[in-house]
Scaffold this motif. Structure first.
Motif, mmCIF file in Angstrom:
data_model
loop_
_atom_site.group_PDB
_atom_site.id
_atom_site.type_symbol
_atom_site.label_atom_id
_atom_site.label_comp_id
_atom_site.label_asym_id
_atom_site.label_seq_id
_atom_site.Cartn_x
_atom_site.Cartn_y
_atom_site.Cartn_z
ATOM 1 N N ARG A 79 0.838 -1.207 0.000
ATOM 2 C CA ARG A 79 0.000 0.000 0.000
ATOM 3 C C ARG A 79 0.871 1.253 0.000
ATOM 4 O O ARG A 79 0.595 2.190 -0.723
ATOM 5 N N ASP A 80 1.951 1.229 0.786
ATOM 6 C CA ASP A 80 2.831 2.398 0.808
ATOM 7 C C ASP A 80 3.458 2.623 -0.557
ATOM 8 O O ASP A 80 3.593 3.755 -1.016
ATOM 9 N N VAL A 81 3.855 1.526 -1.207
ATOM 10 C CA VAL A 81 4.483 1.664 -2.517
ATOM 11 C C VAL A 81 3.488 2.257 -3.507
ATOM 12 O O VAL A 81 3.807 3.159 -4.278
ATOM 13 N N ALA A 82 2.237 1.767 -3.441
ATOM 14 C CA ALA A 82 1.245 2.218 -4.414
ATOM 15 C C ALA A 82 0.867 3.677 -4.183
ATOM 16 O O ALA A 82 0.512 4.388 -5.122
ATOM 17 N N THR A 83 0.922 4.126 -2.933
ATOM 18 C CA THR A 83 0.370 5.447 -2.639
ATOM 19 C C THR A 83 1.420 6.483 -2.282
ATOM 20 O O THR A 83 1.081 7.614 -1.994
ATOM 21 N N ARG A 84 2.719 6.118 -2.320
ATOM 22 C CA ARG A 84 3.689 7.081 -1.772
ATOM 23 C C ARG A 84 3.747 8.363 -2.606
ATOM 24 O O ARG A 84 4.046 9.418 -2.076
ATOM 25 N N ASP A 85 3.456 8.265 -3.907
ATOM 26 C CA ASP A 85 3.538 9.471 -4.733
ATOM 27 C C ASP A 85 2.398 10.439 -4.457
ATOM 28 O O ASP A 85 2.561 11.644 -4.593
ATOM 29 N N VAL A 86 1.232 9.900 -4.127
ATOM 30 C CA VAL A 86 0.084 10.782 -3.974
ATOM 31 C C VAL A 86 -0.187 11.146 -2.525
ATOM 32 O O VAL A 86 -0.919 12.087 -2.252
ATOM 33 N N ARG A 87 0.415 10.367 -1.586
ATOM 34 C CA ARG A 87 0.089 10.619 -0.180
ATOM 35 C C ARG A 87 0.323 12.072 0.251
ATOM 36 O O ARG A 87 -0.585 12.694 0.797
ATOM 37 N N PRO A 88 1.535 12.636 -0.018
ATOM 38 C CA PRO A 88 1.740 14.009 0.461
ATOM 39 C C PRO A 88 0.712 14.979 -0.130
ATOM 40 O O PRO A 88 0.184 15.843 0.572
ATOM 41 N N THR A 89 0.425 14.815 -1.437
ATOM 42 C CA THR A 89 -0.525 15.714 -2.077
ATOM 43 C C THR A 89 -1.898 15.605 -1.425
ATOM 44 O O THR A 89 -2.533 16.614 -1.088
ATOM 45 N N LEU A 90 -2.352 14.361 -1.235
ATOM 46 C CA LEU A 90 -3.692 14.168 -0.674
ATOM 47 C C LEU A 90 -3.770 14.689 0.753
ATOM 48 O O LEU A 90 -4.722 15.377 1.120
ATOM 49 N N VAL A 91 -2.753 14.366 1.548
ATOM 50 C CA VAL A 91 -2.780 14.797 2.935
ATOM 51 C C VAL A 91 -2.734 16.323 3.009
ATOM 52 O O VAL A 91 -3.479 16.958 3.771
ATOM 53 N N ALA A 92 -1.889 16.929 2.161
ATOM 54 C CA ALA A 92 -1.804 18.387 2.165
ATOM 55 C C ALA A 92 -3.134 18.996 1.734
ATOM 56 O O ALA A 92 -3.607 19.977 2.338
ATOM 57 N N ALA A 93 -3.754 18.403 0.707
ATOM 58 C CA ALA A 93 -5.024 18.951 0.231
ATOM 59 C C ALA A 93 -6.094 18.835 1.309
ATOM 60 O O ALA A 93 -6.869 19.772 1.546
ATOM 61 N N LEU A 94 -6.105 17.692 1.991
ATOM 62 C CA LEU A 94 -7.103 17.496 3.038
ATOM 63 C C LEU A 94 -6.876 18.485 4.184
ATOM 64 O O LEU A 94 -7.823 19.097 4.701
ATOM 65 N N ALA A 95 -5.612 18.667 4.552
ATOM 66 C CA ALA A 95 -5.302 19.619 5.616
ATOM 67 C C ALA A 95 -5.747 21.023 5.193
ATOM 68 O O ALA A 95 -6.325 21.768 5.993
ATOM 69 N N GLY A 96 -5.484 21.363 3.932
ATOM 70 C CA GLY A 96 -5.885 22.683 3.439
ATOM 71 C C GLY A 96 -7.384 22.864 3.504
ATOM 72 O O GLY A 96 -7.883 23.907 3.961
ATOM 73 N N VAL A 97 -8.123 21.851 3.067
ATOM 74 C CA VAL A 97 -9.578 21.954 3.082
ATOM 75 C C VAL A 97 -10.090 22.092 4.511
ATOM 76 O O VAL A 97 -10.996 22.880 4.794
ATOM 77 N N LEU A 98 -9.471 21.340 5.427
ATOM 78 C CA LEU A 98 -9.920 21.420 6.818
ATOM 79 C C LEU A 98 -9.633 22.806 7.389
ATOM 80 O O LEU A 98 -10.451 23.362 8.125
#
Lengths: 112, 875
Positions: free
Chosen positions: B334-353
């Motif tokens: 799972r980490d391998v599959a998502t490592r490229d998008v994780r920072p973007t998604l987490v940052a976007a979610l933090a921004g929205v919150l």
């Protein structure tokens, strides 16, 4: 109407009549338990009283707040004239019933 | 112990079905006291039994229960909550605004949260997925291998003595092979897999079995592929399958959910035994031993890699771009599959919150302003016995209604966005395939709505609890007289205003920059015109992969396609579009030296063989000379070059023949959208269908249509199939679709930034409006005094306006400053836009100030219209 309920209501009327002007929930409860010799739920007393009130057989009036009841008043019940007529009819019915039972008993005792 | 049991008493009070519970409770209390005098325990027992036995009795129908005492608190609360709705609908304007804002906030939050959950946290389809790790090795200093994997030597050394992993399985994934499908030749995604791979991933075949160690020509296929290839009915086992030139027998069918190594993998064949004996690079997956961590597995792998037989430096450099001691890495699948998008998604979610938090604060301010309008009404309610708690409850109920209404409104757009997400997310975001509006999404919406409702209600409710009843009723306006002493710490709210406006400016800058990037990409001169152009790779199933497509087939195909209705032109090329510049093969071209010495000098360039129709079809602009014509067929050594070639190698020499051929024309440079790298020299040679198509180089078929390019795709496919059913098309698409996909990411950034900026503007406007409105309401008397003392309405209005705009201006300045610091993180996402673009940096605060002025004008006008007589006389 369930015959038991009718009996219970008759007993209620009887208790109120016997107690007189001081007939309120707890007093009626004690009287009824004495009359029937079994434990009765207060909830049943009040539902029965509510039914009698609805039929116009008794009237309830709120009394003064009394000590020892958590600040809650008593509700006193009095028989209305119609109740006396109902009690009379009940008495007749019970009498007839008693007679019938008495008449039937000798035969039943023989057959044993 | 003369008190009746509390719990029983409480229970009795809930008995709504009993008649006259008040008297009943009194009787019970009396009876209890009487009994408790002699035996307290028996009294308690009696009380309990009376209550429990009374549970079953109910008042006769129609019994008047008014004598039953006040209804329980819960019912009051419910009635209160229902009545709260009335106030909200009485003045619908602010309510609608609030609901809309909440709905936007919830939509953004729950869409993003659902996507984040699905991509990052949804469990993988394989059992014990948390113990599945991908392992690969690198060399210090290398920029990373072309394909992550283990050297065969490392694998062999590790497999035989592994303690941190239960099993280690090599495979080679993403191998496209041609197969004869029902609609002609197809490219399918295949993988070479060792038998252990299926065991590690817990594969359960739909039919048959998985691969065994002794298999050599067995194949396992995916269920969707089996249906397509062999038809419904399930007679799939034992069928023959030709992949490229090899034959396999289908021994098993795996369900679609077994999507490894890629979601598209359709066929698994045995890993060739030579892969393990030769020096090669293998992908590897392992199942961790119970209790082992990926780090421990990596350490063990590294130790084994050092025991492996040494590999020549040249081979190491080929695989890893560096030679040296090996490093082994392990990470969960799972980490391998998502490592490229994780920072973007987490940052976007933090921004929205963060954005949502500012929105909640603004809305709470708006609710407070509305409550302060009604403070007299609320105070009188409180004084008349409603109690402060009840008033606070009322305000909380209002806010909850707003939150829930917002949630309700947000359901539809969230559903819609999630449904479309797989399409609008860039295609490289993993695991979005099965994304939909599910129970989890619904719960997220409901929870967000409730939390927002509560948070929005807390501020006004808290003020209601602290409300000074007598002061408000006796003289509401004698309370605060100072300028910044509103009941809710004016300073902290000013700070919030600055923060809100600042965030809005930062987002406006981001939106402006990404918007300009998108415009630049869309308007970019690619050197050709992409409209109405379909493109596909021509493939054929033949004796082997390097076979040529027969010349007669190619000619027949071109003619057939030319005569299709709606098709206006057909061309062939050996390069697919968008492969760095015009693509093609890198060749060592040689041309005469410019000094006329007759020497040959190297002129490296990419070569692309094209049919004469190519230039016109693709819309390549001719700069000088000419392009190929049909008359050129049969002539050797004719070339067309691009501008970069001409500039770099020809200088100002005229076109003309040289000993190896002749350069007949120069065409415009082509570039991929968003590709900032310099254009490379390119030569075009003549693709002669008479020689057939060499299949080791991609043969790309370009079809131009008069109408929608997508519409001709099925006809094109049918025509290819009609010529020879061993021919087929792969990667069939349109240039516009490919272009659109290439700018999917910048477009997404621009849309997200734009929506966020719009939302932040709205939030800032609401914040400004409510703070000022609240202030004006609280200071009506002060304003009256000022007017009475000679202040003109204009001056009053200006004063209020200045107060709001002051905060906005500070916020705008702070926002511009923050943006200037943050833009360097955006730099890699921009295209032909300076990260300190002056236009954007001027427009963002300007837009904010315009919106802020509009938001401040309404309270300012209200302040200007305060009648001093009314204000001073007011009770």
């Amino acid at each position: 109407v369930h015959p038991n309920l009718r009996e219970f209501e008759t007993l209620l009327l009887l208790a109120i009549g016997e107690i007189g002007p001081e007939a309120y929930g707890l007093a009626i409860h004690e009287r009824l338990e004495a009359l029937t010799g079994r434990s009765i739920a207060l909830g049943q007393i009040y539902t029965g009283l509510a039914r009698l009130e609805q039929r116009g057989l008794v009237t309830g009036t709120e009394g003064e707040t009394t000590v020892g009841r958590g600040g809650r008043a008593r509700k006193f019940y009095r028989l209305r004239p119609a109740a006396v007529a109902v009690l009379r009819a009940s008495a007749d019915a019970y009498a007839r019933l008693a007679q019938q039972i008495a008449a039937a008993l000798p035969g039943l005792e023989r057959s044993r | 112990m003369s008190e009746p049991p509390r719990l029983a008493e409480w229970l009795l009070a809930r008995l709504r079905r009993l008649p006259d519970t008040r008297y009943l409770a009194g009787d019970l209390a009396e009876g209890f006291v009487k009994r408790a005098a002699t035996n307290p325990r028996a009294a308690r027992r009696w009380y309990w039994s009376q209550v429990m036995r009374s549970l079953w009795h109910r008042a006769p129908a129609g019994h008047d229960t008014t004598a039953a005492g006040p209804p329980p608190r819960v019912a009051v609360l419910f009635r209160e909550i229902l009545s709260a709705r009335r106030f909200l609908t009485r003045r619908p304007g602010p309510s609608l605004l609030t609901v809309a804002t909440i709905a936007i906030g919830i939509t953004a939050t729950s869409t993003l949260a659902s996507i984040t959950y699905a991509v990052l946290y949804r469990p993988l389809p394989w059992p014990h997925a948390d113990r599945l790790v991908s392992v690969w090795e690198t060399r210090d200093g290398g920029t990373g291998p072309a394909r992550a994997g283990l050297m065969s030597g490392t694998f062999n050394a590790w497999r035989d003595q592994a303690s941190t992993v239960d099993k280690l399985a090599p495979y080679i994934g993403k191998e496209p092979r041609t197969v004869q499908g029902p609609d002609g030749a197809e490219l399918v995604d295949t993988a070479e897999a060792s038998p252990d791979l299926f065991a590690i991933l817990g594969a359960v075949p739909v039919a048959g079995r998985t691969l065994a160690a002794t298999d050599t020509n067995a194949a396992v296929v995916s269920e969707p592929f089996a249906r397509r290839q062999f038809g419904e009915g399930g007679h799939w086992l034992g069928r023959m399958l030709n992949l490229d030139s090899r034959s396999y027998i289908v021994v098993g069918v795996l369900p679609a959910s077994f999507a490894f190594p890629s979601p598209d993998t359709a066929v698994w064949v045995p890993l060739a035994s030579s892969r393990l004996t030769d020096v090669s690079l293998l992908s590897a997956v392992a199942r961790l031993a119970p209790g082992a961590t990926p780090a421990q597995a990596a350490a063990e792998g590294e130790a084994r890699a050092r025991q492996a037989p040494p590999v020549a430096d040249g081979i190491q450099k080929l695989f890893f771009r560096a030679a040296g001691p090996p490093r082994v890495h392990a990470a969960t699948l799972r980490d391998v599959a998502t490592r490229d998008v994780r920072p973007t998604l987490v940052a976007a979610l933090a921004g929205v919150l963060l954005l949502l938090a500012t929105a909640v604060v603004s809305l709470a301010g708006l609710q407070l302003a509305r409550a302060s309008e009604r403070r007299r009404e609320l105070a009188i309610r409180a004084a008349m016995g409603a109690g402060r708690a009840r008033v606070a409850t009322l305000l909380m109920a209002e806010a909850l209604w707003l939150g829930l209404a917002g949630g309700l409104v947000a359901l539809a757009p969230t559903w819609w966005l999630l449904r479309l997400a797989p399409r609008w997310l860039p295609s490289d975001v993993p695991r979005v395939g099965g994304l939909s509006f599910d129970v989890a999404s619904f719960l997220i919406v409901a929870a967000t709505a409730t939390v927002i409702g509560v948070l929005v209600g807390v501020l006004p409710s808290w003020h209601a609890v602290r409300l000074n009843l007598s002061a408000v009723i006796a003289d509401e306006s004698r309370a605060p007289m100072g300028f910044r002493t509103g009941p809710a710490g004016g300073r902290s709210r000013r700070l919030l205003l600055v923060a809100e406006t600042g965030i809005a400016v930062v987002l406006l800058v981001a939106a402006g920059l990404s918007g300009r990037t998108l415009v630049n990409l869309a308007r970019e001169d690619l050197g050709y015109t992409p409209g109405h152009l379909a493109v596909a790779r021509l493939i054929g199933v033949g004796a082997n992969r390097s076979a040529r497509i027969a010349p007669q087939d190619l000619k027949a195909l071109m003619e057939r396609l030319d005569h299709l209705p709606g098709v206006t032109g057909v061309a062939l090329s050996t390069a697919l579009p968008f492969q760095s510049n015009a693509g093609g093969m890198r060749i060592d071209f040689r041309i005469p030296a410019p000094d006329g010495s007759g020497q040959q000098v190297p002129a490296p360039a990419n070569e692309n063989s094209v049919t004469p129709s190519y230039f016109d079809l693709v819309g390549l602009r001719l700069i000088t000379g000419r392009v190929f014509t049909d008359n050129d067929y049969g002539r050797q050594g004719l070339f067309v070059v691009n501008q970069t070639f001409a500039r770099r190698y020809l200088g100002d020499r005229p076109l003309g023949p040289f000993d190896k051929g002749e350069i007949i024309g120069v065409v415009a440079d082509t570039r991929d959208p968003g590709d900032g790298t310099p254009v490379e020299p390119q030569i075009y040679s003549l693709f002669d269908p008479a020689y057939g198509a060499p299949l080791q180089r991609p043969a790309a078929l370009y079809v131009r249509s008069s109408g929608n390019a997508t519409a001709v795709l099925p006809m094109v496919r049918a025509a290819v199939h009609g010529v020879d059913d061993r021919l087929g098309l792969a990667e069939l698409t349109t240039i516009s679709a490919q272009l659109s996909d290439m700018i999917a990411r910048p477009r997404l950034y621009a849309v997200v930034a734009g929506v966020s900026a719009g939302f932040a503007l709205l939030v800032a406007a609401i914040g400004l409006f409510s703070v000022l409105w609240h202030a004006v309401t609280n200071r009506t008397r002060e304003i009256g005094v000022r007017t009475a003392l000679g202040a003109t309405p204009r001056a009053i209005g200006r004063h209020v306006l200045a107060e709001g705009l002051g905060a906005a201006a500070i916020g705008a300045a702070a926002g511009v400053g923050t943006s200037a610091l943050l833009v360097r993180y955006l730099a890699t996402l921009l295209y032909h836009v300076a990260s300190h673009d002056r236009l954007v940096f001027a427009a963002a605060p300007a837009a904010l100030l315009i919106v802020a002025t509009a938001a401040c004008l309404i309270p300012a006008r209200r302040a200007a219209r305060v009648d001093p007589v009314d204000a001073l006389r007011a009770p």
